[in-house]
Enzyme design. Structure first.
Site, short mmCIF file in Angstrom:
data_model
loop_
_atom_site.label_atom_id
_atom_site.label_comp_id
_atom_site.label_asym_id
_atom_site.label_seq_id
_atom_site.Cartn_x
_atom_site.Cartn_y
_atom_site.Cartn_z
N HIS A 1 0.86 -1.20 -0.16
CA HIS A 1 -0.09 -0.01 -0.34
C HIS A 1 0.85 0.91 0.09
O HIS A 1 0.69 2.12 -0.81
CB HIS A 1 -0.79 -0.03 1.16
CG HIS A 1 -1.90 -0.85 1.37
ND1 HIS A 1 -2.31 -1.77 2.45
CD2 HIS A 1 -2.83 -1.36 0.53
CE1 HIS A 1 -3.36 -2.67 2.35
NE2 HIS A 1 -3.90 -2.27 0.97
N LYS B 1 -15.56 -7.00 5.69
CA LYS B 1 -14.47 -7.72 6.12
C LYS B 1 -14.76 -7.49 7.80
O LYS B 1 -14.90 -6.53 8.08
CB LYS B 1 -12.90 -7.37 5.60
CG LYS B 1 -12.79 -7.53 4.09
CD LYS B 1 -11.58 -7.17 3.89
CE LYS B 1 -11.09 -7.34 2.40
NZ LYS B 1 -9.72 -6.97 2.00
N ARG C 1 -2.34 -5.54 -7.90
CA ARG C 1 -1.07 -6.38 -7.64
C ARG C 1 -1.03 -7.69 -8.64
O ARG C 1 -0.16 -7.77 -9.28
CB ARG C 1 -1.21 -7.01 -6.39
CG ARG C 1 -1.20 -5.96 -5.04
CD ARG C 1 -1.78 -6.78 -3.70
NE ARG C 1 -3.01 -7.12 -4.11
CZ ARG C 1 -3.88 -7.81 -3.42
NH1 ARG C 1 -2.95 -8.57 -2.28
NH2 ARG C 1 -4.86 -8.40 -3.48
N SER D 1 -3.22 -8.40 3.28
CA SER D 1 -3.55 -8.30 4.71
C SER D 1 -3.82 -9.48 5.51
O SER D 1 -3.44 -9.57 6.54
CB SER D 1 -4.41 -7.05 5.02
OG SER D 1 -3.97 -6.14 4.38
N1 COA Z 1 -0.06 -3.94 -1.64
C1 COA Z 1 -0.36 -5.14 -0.79
N2 COA Z 1 -1.57 -5.56 -0.64
C2 COA Z 1 -2.42 -4.94 -1.00
C3 COA Z 1 -2.23 -3.82 -1.94
C4 COA Z 1 -1.17 -3.53 -2.49
N3 COA Z 1 -0.57 -2.37 -3.05
N4 COA Z 1 -3.47 -3.48 -2.46
C5 COA Z 1 -4.44 -4.31 -1.81
N5 COA Z 1 -3.84 -4.94 -1.08
C6 COA Z 1 -4.36 -6.20 -0.44
C7 COA Z 1 -5.02 -5.64 1.05
O1 COA Z 1 -4.04 -5.96 2.07
C8 COA Z 1 -6.44 -6.48 1.11
O2 COA Z 1 -6.00 -7.96 1.52
P1 COA Z 1 -6.94 -8.68 2.33
O3 COA Z 1 -7.97 -9.03 1.20
O4 COA Z 1 -6.17 -10.05 2.71
O5 COA Z 1 -7.42 -8.08 3.37
C9 COA Z 1 -7.03 -6.68 -0.40
O6 COA Z 1 -5.66 -6.53 -1.19
C10 COA Z 1 -7.81 -5.68 -0.78
O7 COA Z 1 -7.80 -4.71 0.45
P2 COA Z 1 -7.77 -3.21 -0.03
O8 COA Z 1 -7.08 -2.60 -0.90
O9 COA Z 1 -7.63 -2.54 1.41
O10 COA Z 1 -9.40 -3.01 -0.29
P3 COA Z 1 -10.68 -3.54 0.09
O11 COA Z 1 -10.93 -4.49 -1.00
O12 COA Z 1 -10.58 -3.79 1.58
O13 COA Z 1 -11.51 -2.04 0.06
C11 COA Z 1 -13.46 -0.42 -0.18
C12 COA Z 1 -12.64 -2.00 -0.52
C13 COA Z 1 -13.19 -0.47 1.10
C14 COA Z 1 -12.63 0.42 -1.13
C15 COA Z 1 -14.76 -0.64 -0.66
O14 COA Z 1 -15.36 -2.22 0.26
C16 COA Z 1 -15.65 0.30 -0.17
O15 COA Z 1 -15.48 1.22 -1.19
N6 COA Z 1 -16.48 0.41 0.89
C17 COA Z 1 -17.48 1.50 1.31
C18 COA Z 1 -18.72 0.98 0.91
C19 COA Z 1 -19.06 1.01 -0.73
O16 COA Z 1 -18.88 2.18 -1.07
N7 COA Z 1 -19.35 -0.04 -1.32
C20 COA Z 1 -19.55 -0.03 -2.70
C21 COA Z 1 -18.27 -0.33 -3.25
S1 COA Z 1 -18.65 -0.61 -4.99
#
Ligand code: COA
Length: 164
Positions: free
Chosen positions: A20, A44, A93, A131
């Site tokens: 990140h 999550k 990624r 994560s």
């Molecule tokens: N390097 C390492 N790991 C990374 C990464 C990077 N550059 N980018 C993403 N990841 C990993 C994260 O650690 C995470 O791992 P995990 O699934 O094992 O926990 C995974 O990839 C994705 O996580 P993250 O990038 O944090 O995104 P997310 O999918 O958890 O987040 C939101 C999603 C929060 C953006 C989305 O749910 C959201 O917008 N929520 C608000 C409600 C909403 O609007 N919903 C409608 C959406 S269409």
């Protein structure tokens, strides 16, 4: 005009990883201000509270004056509009990220056609990081140093140590 250069980098960040951080650092070449937006409402089950997740990101981005970190509740698109931004930044990624990211970007576009999602590729050394795996390594007492920064390692130790 100014709003053109603000990007919102949303995620669960449970916790922030070096991957990140790599995306954050790269994005600063493109945007004047980056707001790292930590989702309180996520599907999550998180290990760290939203306050802890925000605090960890602040600790590692403190040296960048143009990075702000905030928690947000509810729909991402509403938060983006509130910030008067129109760019959502996401890291890619591996190929398997693509479908999920594609669906999310298209859903957000349906909800708010004026807002664009921009993808940046993570450095390949960080591509396998997630994560979920880091939490597993932490729980089982493995070495997390290649995946997360020292402040995050400390937070994990505190979480998993029964004394404190
Ligand atoms: N390097 C390492 N790991 C990374 C990464 C990077 N550059 N980018 C993403 N990841 C990993 C994260 O650690 C995470 O791992 P995990 O699934 O094992 O926990 C995974 O990839 C994705 O996580 P993250 O990038 O944090 O995104 P997310 O999918 O958890 O987040 C939101 C999603 C929060 C953006 C989305 O749910 C959201 O917008 N929520 C608000 C409600 C909403 O609007 N919903 C409608 C959406 S269409």
């Amino acid at each position: 005009m100014m709003a053109k250069h603000i990007a919102i980098y949303p995620g669960t960040f449970d916790p922030i990883t070096k991957g990140h951080l790599d995306v954050i650092e790269r994005s600063l070449k493109l945007f004047d201000t980056l707001i790292v937006a930590v989702a309180a409402d996520t599907s999550k089950t998180t290990l760290f509270t939203v306050e802890e997740r925000v605090a960890m990101i602040r600790e590692v981005t403190m040296r960048y004056k143009n990075v702000k970190v905030e928690g947000f509740k509810g729909i991402l698109i509403n938060y983006v509009k509130k910030k008067k931004a129109f760019v959502i930044l996401r890291g890619l990624r591996v190929m398997s990220d693509f479908e999920y990211e594609f669906q999310m970007a298209l859903t957000n576009r349906k909800l708010a056609p004026g807002i664009e999602t921009v993808f940046m590729m993570t450095a390949e050394s960080y591509a396998p990081i997630s994560s979920r795996f880091i939490k597993e390594i932490a729980r089982l007492g493995g070495d997390m140093n290649s995946f997360v920064t020292p402040n995050v390692v400390k937070r994990f130790k505190k979480k998993f140590s029964p004394q404190k």
